[in-house]
Motif scaffolding. Structure first.
Motif, short mmCIF file in Angstrom:
data_model
loop_
_atom_site.label_atom_id
_atom_site.label_comp_id
_atom_site.label_asym_id
_atom_site.label_seq_id
_atom_site.Cartn_x
_atom_site.Cartn_y
_atom_site.Cartn_z
N PHE A 187 1.05 -1.43 0.43
CA PHE A 187 0.28 0.31 -0.09
C PHE A 187 0.97 1.29 -0.14
O PHE A 187 2.26 1.55 0.43
N LEU A 188 -0.26 2.28 -0.62
CA LEU A 188 1.26 3.27 -1.40
C LEU A 188 1.59 4.50 0.39
O LEU A 188 2.80 5.02 0.71
N GLY A 189 0.32 4.58 1.38
CA GLY A 189 0.05 5.52 2.26
C GLY A 189 0.16 4.43 3.85
O GLY A 189 0.41 3.36 4.20
N GLU A 272 10.35 0.83 3.90
CA GLU A 272 11.78 -0.42 4.10
C GLU A 272 11.12 -0.56 5.89
O GLU A 272 10.84 -1.86 6.17
N GLU A 273 11.30 0.24 6.95
CA GLU A 273 10.24 -0.49 7.61
C GLU A 273 8.36 -0.93 7.82
O GLU A 273 8.29 -2.00 7.96
N SER A 685 12.03 -2.38 -0.23
CA SER A 685 12.47 -1.28 -1.34
C SER A 685 11.61 -1.16 -2.11
O SER A 685 11.39 -2.21 -2.96
N PHE A 686 11.02 -0.10 -2.51
CA PHE A 686 11.02 -0.14 -4.16
C PHE A 686 11.22 0.45 -5.15
O PHE A 686 11.28 0.25 -6.49
N ALA B 184 10.33 -0.43 -17.23
CA ALA B 184 9.73 0.93 -16.68
C ALA B 184 10.78 1.06 -15.39
O ALA B 184 10.22 -0.05 -14.72
N MET B 185 11.58 1.96 -15.37
CA MET B 185 12.01 2.80 -13.76
C MET B 185 12.11 0.84 -13.39
O MET B 185 11.53 1.07 -12.51
N VAL B 186 13.53 0.76 -13.64
CA VAL B 186 13.87 -0.86 -13.26
C VAL B 186 15.38 -0.27 -12.68
O VAL B 186 16.29 -0.39 -14.41
#
Ligand SMILES: Cc1cc2nc3c(=O)[nH]c(=O)nc-3n(C[C@H](O)[C@H](O)[C@H](O)COP(=O)(O)OP(=O)(O)OC[C@H]3O[C@@H](n4cnc5c(N)ncnc54)[C@H](O)[C@@H]3O)c2cc1C
Lengths: 756, 288
Positions: A187-189, A272-273, A685-686, B184-186
């Motif tokens: 989730f983003l939030g 990360e957390e 991480s993203f 993309a974005m990788v």
């Protein structure tokens, strides 16, 4: 007067009414829980174990307390009440005391005047660990070869399903192992909360992003050793949930720091957390064997299902029940032999995620259906049509399917959606596999088509009464609604307004804060809130309407049974009376509260028999993919879907659920996975936990199948989970068709395609 | 902690001199990630964002070289006119992150970080770029091959600013391709830059994300030159391209990690080198 005019009224049911939180969210003005702020607040932060399995020899917090600006450091010995919490079993420590069982488990928390001070305080806490070998293989938990890593043992639940002739062998038998990687809700939030201690002391108020305020309240109060009413929760703005906010994360820590310091405490996780702070989708290993007649009629399924629940139980036992009871898929099948385990390990804890056990089951049974089709010389559509479940069929649990079950129609309507255009001779390089990486040309690409169909239960199962409460007040033509239903992004806030507008003929519908000031609404999960909280709001509004009609009838000397709402008026259906709702409710207040309960369900017996589920929804997906077979790169071109929704209450919101679910299922099919190495996360991480981007998202073509469900208060089934379930096997089936590879595991990685 | 918002190169160099060990920040797209992950604690910072000298580029009078300021954002490399002069760099720039990252990120930062997966670096390597470094009292030029030393290690001294890179203006194909698990974005799992110098008669290949630092495949390049005339126009057969890919891949030393596997990376390099060489071969010819 027809119902048509009223459903087409602006903002009523059936319209794409504007969400009250829509424009603020788009403009960046919506207050998420991470935006909460209080004067003189302190910042909380959590110390986590770096080891997946260790004994805590000692904890020395003196260094942290010596830092200027640090107000409190708390550990397990500061927990005043129950030392553990959990949704089903209370087995997860607020803070690890003797043992840590996963990498990332909380060991201590601090409160400080600044996030940076808090971070330094965490660094200054000395924890002496005796590192132990981690249990990371689910089979080791089952075999008993590993010592128990928790007093409750290494098997969280085992459930069998035994039905029909256990020695039956079909004319055609196909089998295989299927693996599902660990997906994150992402989730983003991020997790965030603000806790305010009572002026009087002894109580606490928490603003938090969660899925179920009352369940949090119950667990927090037990850990704090406070009476329930001393712990009051208000929903903070939630940026998505997908199951990842069902469990307690920072709630108890935040409240306990507030009570310890007497100051407001703000806690928020970074990305990360967050990966360590919430549970994930269960990785699964499933063996399946299908038995069919020569003509492809499915007769018997055998399955062994192993879900890795990680260190703590969370909802593992319920996820397991969902997995095992859905192993037959949306197909008629008389005989079954299923053995399922949810096990404990030193991997990160797993629990609820959109699809809840059925995602794993569906990947296995749909892969099997394609194998069966091939073995019987049928195509993927025909084998599914041939076996499609109908209302009245019996499930492998013995439960009779009494939901509307338009499986055949889902498949046929999906098949009727036109296929995308073939790839042009000189395609836009961004739109082919590899995308912006410019790896391929037209000649490198093969197209494939694949199918997936699913069945998903709605609401909670196995005897659980997950009721929902709502209150409606009508005064001077304005309705005010109150409920504790967590709005996590799905749009219940607009649906509630639509219901009130439709039932009461009002335009203005105000919403009270979402809080524990009213009774429970149950969890925003299990595709249940439109049905359950929608039913509660509908019920409360109807009670108010009855009172309004009684009042109008008494004033105008007509029979209240003749009164109806037409647009924004109260109308005598057999006479000439017409007054506006505003006039009729002038200087009056009608105030009603309603609880909606679904019908009762039963627990499963030891053979997995019993009416354990409330209702079901179905969906079909057809995926078209382009694959660069040499590099193993995939572009999902189109997903066509026909979904059994009962009734569409808000077309735009429904489309959003379908498109979003498909993106999430696509993520599991080709990229989303928490990579573990000996219990440690490699990609929290993203940067490295990859979610689909706009260039990865396919064209989605949707057909909503509207066959109102008689059991459902508004005729509408839950639509949140089904979109993400069978799209995953559909995409993988399409990749299989393009590559000829077996691909028994998701996510399918480039090297699986190249070397698989 | 001091933050100097330099508005000229001179001011930045003085600030670096006055605050030894200060960190430079251009787009901040690497540095701020380090800070957020607590991998670095900032003491003094010299911000280069307002230094216009670092945002300029020009082609030399003899039209043989092009000099790019270290602070030019990727977004500008993607666009006309720069993309016509340096097509592989434009393609590499397009693969970097998201539009927001490309609006801020720079070659100076890519060189400063010197990650083996930095997308600008294989292009600089294949073009045999010169890196210009300057300190308050000296300046020096290093070949890109001397500049990159290892995983996140380079030859920059703490008191130096990377001011620019100089690249040759070549006539012939330049291409970049990058493999990742998303469209993309990788972050690159493996990437390849192929440059054809039609006048000089060379094909130059550099590989990203498959060794501690960018790899130039000199043996494969020499082998190819021995097999076929690389002065324009190319006449590369599919078999030759395949063998070239195989040989180029033999020169890298990839690892297994959470992004990919060593064997896949090596395989991807072979495929991409082969494909880019075939693109070079088709370049400027009417499509068949
Ligand atoms: C979401 C995201 C996606 C990304 N995707 C990619 C990608 O696909 N490919 C890729 O290659 N990178 C990617 N990156 C990394 C980053 O964007 C690039 O490395 C970029 O080139 C860094 O440039 P910058 O100007 O932002 O550097 P900064 O962060 O400002 O600096 C990076 C380092 O270089 C030093 N430095 C900066 N300028 C100079 C200078 N002029 N002289 C000396 N030292 C200097 C800094 O001190 C610092 O150590 C991504 C980053 C993010 C956050």
């Amino acid at each position: 007067m027809t119902t048509k005019t009223s459903t087409q009224r602006r903002g009523a049911l059936g319209s794409s009414a504007l969400r009250p939180d829509g424009i603020p969210k788009v403009q960046g003005r919506f207050a998420f829980s991470s935006d909460a702020w209080a004067d003189s607040m302190l910042w909380g932060a959590t110390l986590r174990s770096p080891h997946p399995h260790a004994r805590i020899v000692s904890i020395d917090v003196s260094g942290a307390l010596a830092i200027n600006g640090v107000s409190a450091v708390i550990t397990a010995k500061d927990v005043p009440g129950q030392l553990t919490y959990g949704l089903i079993a209370s087995d997860q420590p607020v803070f690890a005391s003797e043992m840590v069982r996963y990498a990332g488990e909380p060991v201590a928390a601090v409160a400080a005047d600044h996030p940076e001070t808090a971070r330094r305080a965490l660094d200054a806490i000395r924890v002496d660990y005796e590192v132990l070998p981690p249990l990371v293989d689910a089979e080791d938990a089952i075999s008993g070869s590993f010592p128990a890593i928790h007093p409750d043992g290494n098997v969280i639940r085992r459930q069998r399903i035994i039905r029909g002739d256990q020695s039956f062998v079909g004319d055609v038998v196909v089998e295989g192992y299927y693996d599902v990687g660990m997906q994150d809700q992402a989730f983003l939030g991020l997790e965030a909360a603000l806790a305010l201690p009572d002026d009087a002391g002894g109580g606490v108020e928490l603003f938090v992003a969660t899925q179920w305020l009352h369940e949090d309240q119950k667990q927090i109060a037990a850990c704090l050793d406070l009476p329930i009413e001393k712990v009051r929760l208000t929903l903070g703005g939630v940026g998505g949930a997908f199951g990842g906010r069902e469990d307690i994360s920072l709630q108890v820590h935040c409240c306990l720091l507030a009570l310890t310091t007497g100051r407001p405490i703000k806690m928020q996780y970074g990305r990360e957390e967050s990966f360590f702070g919430h549970i994930h989708r269960h990785p699964a290993r499933i063996f399946m064997r299908h038995h069919a007649d020569w003509d492809g009629t499915l007769r018997r399924v055998e399955a062994r299902v192993v879900l890795d629940g990680g260190a703590y139980a969370s909802t593992s036992s319920a996820v397991l029940i969902n997995a095992v009871t859905h192993m037959q898929g949306p197909y008629k099948c008389e005989m079954a032999t299923v053995d399922g385990y949810a096990v404990r390990s030193n991997n990160p804890p797993c629990g609820a995620m959109r699809g809840f056990g059925v995602v794993q089951a569906c990947f296995a049974h749909e892969s099997q259906m394609d194998k069966l089709a091939a073995a019987c010389g049928l195509d993927p559509v025909d084998i599914r049509l041939k076996n499609a479940m109908r209302t009245g069929d019996r499930l492998i649990t013995g439960q009779v399917m009494d939901s509307v079950a338009p499986v055949e129609r889902c498949i046929r309507e999906t098949a009727a959606i036109p296929l995308p255009e073939p790839l042009p001779a000189d395609p836009d390089p961004l739109l082919i596999p590899g995308g912006a990486g410019l790896t391929a040309r037209r000649g490198n690409i093969t197209r494939g088509i694949g199918w997936g169909v699913s069945i998903k239960n709605l609401m909670y199962s196995e005897g659980f009464d997950d009721y929902a409460t709502a209150r409606c007040r009508l005064a001077n033509g304005v309705a005010t609604l109150q409920f504790a239903t967590a709005e996590v992004g799905q749009g219940f806030v607009v649906l509630a307004q639509q219901i009130a507008r439709t039932v009461l003929g009002v335009d203005t519908v105000l919403l009270e804060p979402i809080s524990t000031a009213i009774g429970s609404a149950g969890s925003t999960s299990a595709s249940r809130q439109t049905w359950m909280s929608g039913g509660a709001v509908d019920g409360a509004c109807r009670l108010v309407r009855e009172r309004l009609f009684e009042h109008v009838a008494a004033t105008h000397h007509v029979d209240p049974l003749r009164l109806v709402i037409d647009g924004t008026d109260v109308v005598d259906s057999m006479g000439t009376l017409r007054v506006t709702v505003t006039e009729a409710s002038k200087d009056l207040t009608f105030d009603e509260t309603f609880e909606h309960h679904h019908r009762a369900t039963e627990e499963l017996d030891e053979n997995g028999q019993g009416n354990c589920h409330v209702a079901f929804a179905f969906v079909a997906h057809r995926a078209v993919v382009d694959v660069d077979t040499e590099l193993g790169l995939v572009k999902v071109v189109q997903v066509a879907t026909a979904q059994d929704v009962g009734r569409v209450l808000n077309p735009l919101a429904a489309l959003g659920q379908v498109e979003g679910g498909i993106a999430q299922g696509l993520g599991l099919a080709v990229m989303e996975e928490i990579v573990l190495e000996n219990g440690r996360m490699r990609n929290p991480s993203f940067t490295d936990y990859l979610l689909p981007t706009a260039l990865d998202a396919p064209e989605v073509v949707v057909s909503m199948i509207e066959e109102p469900e008689p059991q459902a208060p508004l005729g509408a089934k839950g639509i949140g989970e089904p979109p993400c379930i069978s799209v995953t096997p559909a995409i993988v089936a399409a990749i299989r068709q393009a590559t000829g590879k077996e691909l028994p595991r998701v996510p399918v990685r480039p090297h699986d395609i190249v070397f698989g | 902690m001091t933050v100097v918002n330099a508005t000229s190169l001179q001011q930045a160099l003085e600030a670096l001199h006055d605050h030894p060990g200060a960190r430079l920040v251009q787009g901040g797209t690497d540095l701020m990630v380090e800070v957020n992950f607590n991998r670095t604690t900032l003491h003094d910072v010299v911000a280069l964002r307002r230094v216009n000298e670092l945002k300029r580029w020009h082609i030399a009078e003899d039209s043989q070289t092009i000099r790019l300021g270290a602070g030019i954002p990727y977004a500008e490399m993607e666009r006309s006119p720069l993309c016509h002069h340096l097509p592989a760099l434009a393609q590499a720039a397009r693969t970097v992150g998201s539009p927001q990252i490309r609006a801020a990120g720079s070659l100076g930062g890519n060189l400063g970080t010197c990650s083996p997966a930095g997308d600008g670096l294989p292009v600089l390597s294949a073009l045999d770029a010169t890196v210009h470094l300057q300190s308050l009292d000296a300046s020096r030029d290093l070949s890109i091959h001397e500049f990159m030393l290892g995983v996140k290690k380079n030859a920059r001294q703490p008191n130096e600013v990377i001011v620019a890179v100089t690249l040759p203006v070549l006539n012939g194909f330049q291409g970049y391709a990058k493999v990742g698990t998303r469209n993309a974005m990788v972050i690159s799992a493996a990437s390849v830059c192929v440059v054809h110098d039609a006048l000089g008669g060379t094909i130059r290949v550099a590989l990203g994300a498959v060794a501690p630092t960018v790899v130039r495949t000199r043996e494969a390049e020499a082998w190819l030159a021995s097999q076929t005339n690389l002065a324009a126009p190319l006449t590369v057969t599919p078999e030759l391209a395949r063998e070239f890919g195989r040989r180029a891949a033999a020169e890298c030393s990839p690892i297994d990690d959470h992004r990919s596997t060593a064997s896949y990376r090596r395989h991807a390099i072979a495929v991409l080198v082969e494909r880019l060489l075939l693109r070079a071969n088709d370049h400027g010819k009417s499509p068949r």
